[in-house]
Motif scaffolding. Structure first.
Motif, short mmCIF file in Angstrom:
data_model
loop_
_atom_site.label_atom_id
_atom_site.label_comp_id
_atom_site.label_asym_id
_atom_site.label_seq_id
_atom_site.Cartn_x
_atom_site.Cartn_y
_atom_site.Cartn_z
N GLY A 168 79.54 59.29 41.52
CA GLY A 168 80.48 60.23 41.25
C GLY A 168 81.27 60.12 39.91
N TYR A 169 82.41 60.81 39.91
CA TYR A 169 83.12 60.55 38.44
C TYR A 169 83.92 59.55 38.54
N ASP A 191 87.14 59.40 37.89
CA ASP A 191 88.44 59.64 38.63
C ASP A 191 88.43 59.67 40.13
N ARG A 222 83.01 66.08 43.20
CA ARG A 222 82.76 67.48 42.88
C ARG A 222 81.31 68.14 43.51
N GLU A 235 70.81 66.09 34.81
CA GLU A 235 71.13 65.42 36.06
C GLU A 235 70.20 65.30 37.24
N ARG A 250 75.88 69.97 43.66
CA ARG A 250 75.63 68.44 43.87
C ARG A 250 75.59 68.04 45.44
#
Length: 461
Positions: A311-312, A314, A318, A327, A448
Motif C-alpha cells: 500500500g501507500y 499513509d 487505494r 506497477e 489495484r
C-alpha cells in the motif's frame, strides 16, 4: 351509380325520398375508400363506403396504414422519451403482437413493459445508447389493424421518425472518485488538505465547472482540471475536519462528450472524515480503505502478507486507483519470479526508471501499447487485456487455438486484434472474469483491487 365530377363523386340511389346527400372524403390514401353520409327526408342519415377502384385493377383486401398524430415527451432528466402514435379514426388496432421499435442499427429501444395500445400506440423509448441524430423505426406488422367499415387489414408499415431536439444526457460519465461514495477518510489533524479526485470516463470533458455544487466545503486552492492518458481528472483541494460528512453534486451539463453531442446528467457522491487516532481498526484490517467487508479484502491481505503488493505510506491501499504499466511489471515479476533477466528487451524510456529491473524481468510478456516498438510507457495506465495477455505468456498458458468462443463475449469487438487469441485463452483459463452486464471491458484500465484479485487467483491455482 357513380360519376366523377371535379374530383367529387355524385351518388344516386334512385330513391326520391332522399332530400339531400352529404359526401365526406376520409383518408383515401390510407384506407382506399370514400365515406359517404346520405341524409334522408325526416332527418334520418345513413353511411356508405365506396372503395376506390382503379380502372382495370382488382380491389385489394389490404390497405396501407398511416399515422395520423405523433407526440414525444422527455421523461424527467432521463434518457427516456414517452412516444405516442395515433392511427387515423377509421382504423381499429386489433393486435399488438409484433409491433416493435428499433434504431437504425436494428437495436430494440423499447423500455420493457412500457408498451400500450388502447386509443393510440404508446411506449417509452430508451435513447441511452443512441446518437443525437439517431433515426428510429416503428414496425407495425400485417393484420395488426382493420378498417372500421370493412374487413380489410393493413399492410406492413415501417414508420421512420426522429425525436425533436434530441439531446442525450448520460448518467454514467464518471469512472472513479476518491474517496469513493460512502467511504471514510482518516486524517491526522483537523484542517488537513484532502485532494478529492473525480476521474471522468474516456471521451468526456468538463463542459461547465460551475455545475459543481459544493455546499459547506472550504477549498484550500483552486479546483484543477487535467488530462491524463486521454481522461479528464478534476482535483478538488479541500480542508476537511473530523466527524464531518462531505458531499459533492454535479448538476446536469457539468460534463459532455468531446464531440459535443451529449451532455451529462446528474451525479453525486459523499464521504465522511475521521481523525486517525480516534479510530481503532480491526486486527485483520490492513489498510484504512480495504476493510474486512471489501470485496477484495482477502486477496489484498494475502498478497500483502506474501510481499507481492503493498500500500501507500499513509496507510491507504487505494483499491479503485488504476495500475501503471511499471506497477503491473513489479507485481507480476514479484508474484511469478524469473531468474533470468534478458538483455534483449530494452526500451528508450525505462533505463533510469525505478521499475527497470522488473520490466526487464518480464522478458517482454507485457505487451507494448498499440503502434509502439521501443517505448514501454511505464507511467501510463495498463489495461485489463494487457495484464491478461502478460499472465497468459508468463504462465505459458497459450497452447494453440483457444477453445473459448468469441460469440460468448458481448464486447469482443473492443479487444485489440493482436491480443485477441491470448485474451480468449485468459478467459478460458479463469484469469479474468466478466462484469454483471456480461462485458469484459478489455480496453479499460485495471484497478489495484482487480489486479490483486487476478494475481491471487493465479497464485492459488
Amino acid at each position: 351509380s357513380t360519376e366523377v365530377i371535379s374530383n367529387k363523386i355524385a351518388y344516386e340511389l334512385g330513391d326520391e325520398s332522399i332530400r339531400k346527400g352529404k359526401l365526406t372524403l376520409t383518408d383515401s390514401e390510407g384506407r382506399g375508400a370514400f365515406l359517404v353520409t346520405v341524409e334522408f327526408a325526416g332527418g334520418k342519415t345513413d353511411t356508405f363506403e365506396f372503395p376506390l377502384v382503379v380502372a382495370n385493377e382488382v380491389e385489394s383486401d389490404t390497405f396501407d396504414i398511416s399515422i395520423n398524430t405523433t407526440n414525444y415527451l422527455r421523461k424527467s432528466d432521463s434518457n427516456v422519451y414517452y412516444c405516442m402514435f395515433k392511427l387515423n379514426d377509421s382504423v381499429d388496432l386489433i393486435s399488438v403482437d409484433g409491433i416493435t421499435v428499433t434504431d437504425s442499427q436494428g437495436t430494440d429501444c423499447l423500455v420493457p413493459d412500457s408498451f400500450s395500445a388502447l386509443s393510440a400506440i404508446t411506449f417509452d423509448l430508451d435513447i441511452s445508447n443512441s446518437s443525437v441524430d439517431e433515426t428510429f423505426i416503428l414496425h407495425i406488422p400485417t393484420q395488426a389493424a382493420k378498417t372500421k367499415h370493412s374487413d380489410k387489414y393493413n399492410k406492413k408499415l415501417e414508420y421512420t421518425f426522429t425525436l425533436p431536439n434530441l439531446e442525450l444526457r448520460p448518467d454514467n460519465f464518471i469512472e472513479t472518485t476518491f474517496p469513493a461514495d460512502g467511504d471514510k477518510y482518516y486524517i491526522e489533524n483537523d484542517g488537513d488538505i484532502l485532494n478529492v479526485i473525480i476521474k471522468l470516463k474516456q471521451g468526456y470533458v468538463v463542459s461547465n465547472i460551475g455545475k459543481m455544487l459544493m455546499e459547506y466545503i472550504e477549498l484550500s486552492d483552486d479546483v484543477r482540471t487535467e488530462t491524463e492518458n486521454g481522461q479528464v481528472i478534476i482535483t478538488i483541494p479541500m480542508k476537511v475536519y473530523q466527524e464531518q460528512q462531505y458531499g459533492i453534486a454535479l448538476d446536469e451539463g457539468f460534463a459532455a462528450t468531446a464531440d459535443g453531442k451529449a451532455r451529462s446528467g446528474k451525479a453525486q457522491f459523499s464521504f465522511s472524515v475521521m481523525l486517525r487516532q480516534n479510530v481503532e481498526l480491526p486486527d485483520e484490517a490492513t489498510f484504512y480503505d480495504v476493510h474486512p467487508e471489501h470485496w477484495a479484502f482477502a486477496e489484498v491481505s494475502n498478497l500483502v502478507t506474501q510481499g507481492v503488493i503493498s500500500g501507500y505510506p499513509d496507510g491507504y491501499f487505494r483499491p479503485e486507483s488504476n495500475v501503471t504499466r511499471a506497477e503491473a511489471a513489479k507485481i507480476i515479476a514479484t508474484a511469478f519470479p524469473n531468474d533470468s533477466e534478458t538483455d534483449n528487451m530494452t526500451y528508450r524510456d525505462t533505463e533510469d526508471h525505478w521499475a527497470n529491473k522488473f520490466i526487464r524481468a518480464l522478458n517482454g510478456v507485457l505487451p507494448l501499447q498499440e503502434n509502439e516498438t521501443d517505448h514501454f510507457r511505464p507511467d501510463e495506465y495498463t489495461t485489463r487485456e494487457e495484464v491478461v495477455v502478460a499472465l497468459v505468456n508468463t504462465l505459458d498458458l497459450s497452447n494453440g487455438t483457444s477453445m473459448m468462443s468469441a460469440d460468448n463475449i458481448v464486447d469482443y469487438g473492443a479487444v485489440r486484434s493482436d491480443l485477441s487469441s491470448e485474451f480468449l485463452t485468459g478467459i478460458e483459463k479463469g484469469i479474468i472474469e466478466g462484469y454483471a452486464d456480461g462485458t469484459y471491458r478489455p480496453a479499460s484500465n485495471i484497478t489495484r483491487a482487480e489486479m490483486a484479485m487476478i494475481i491471487y487467483r493465479m497464485l492459488s491455482q
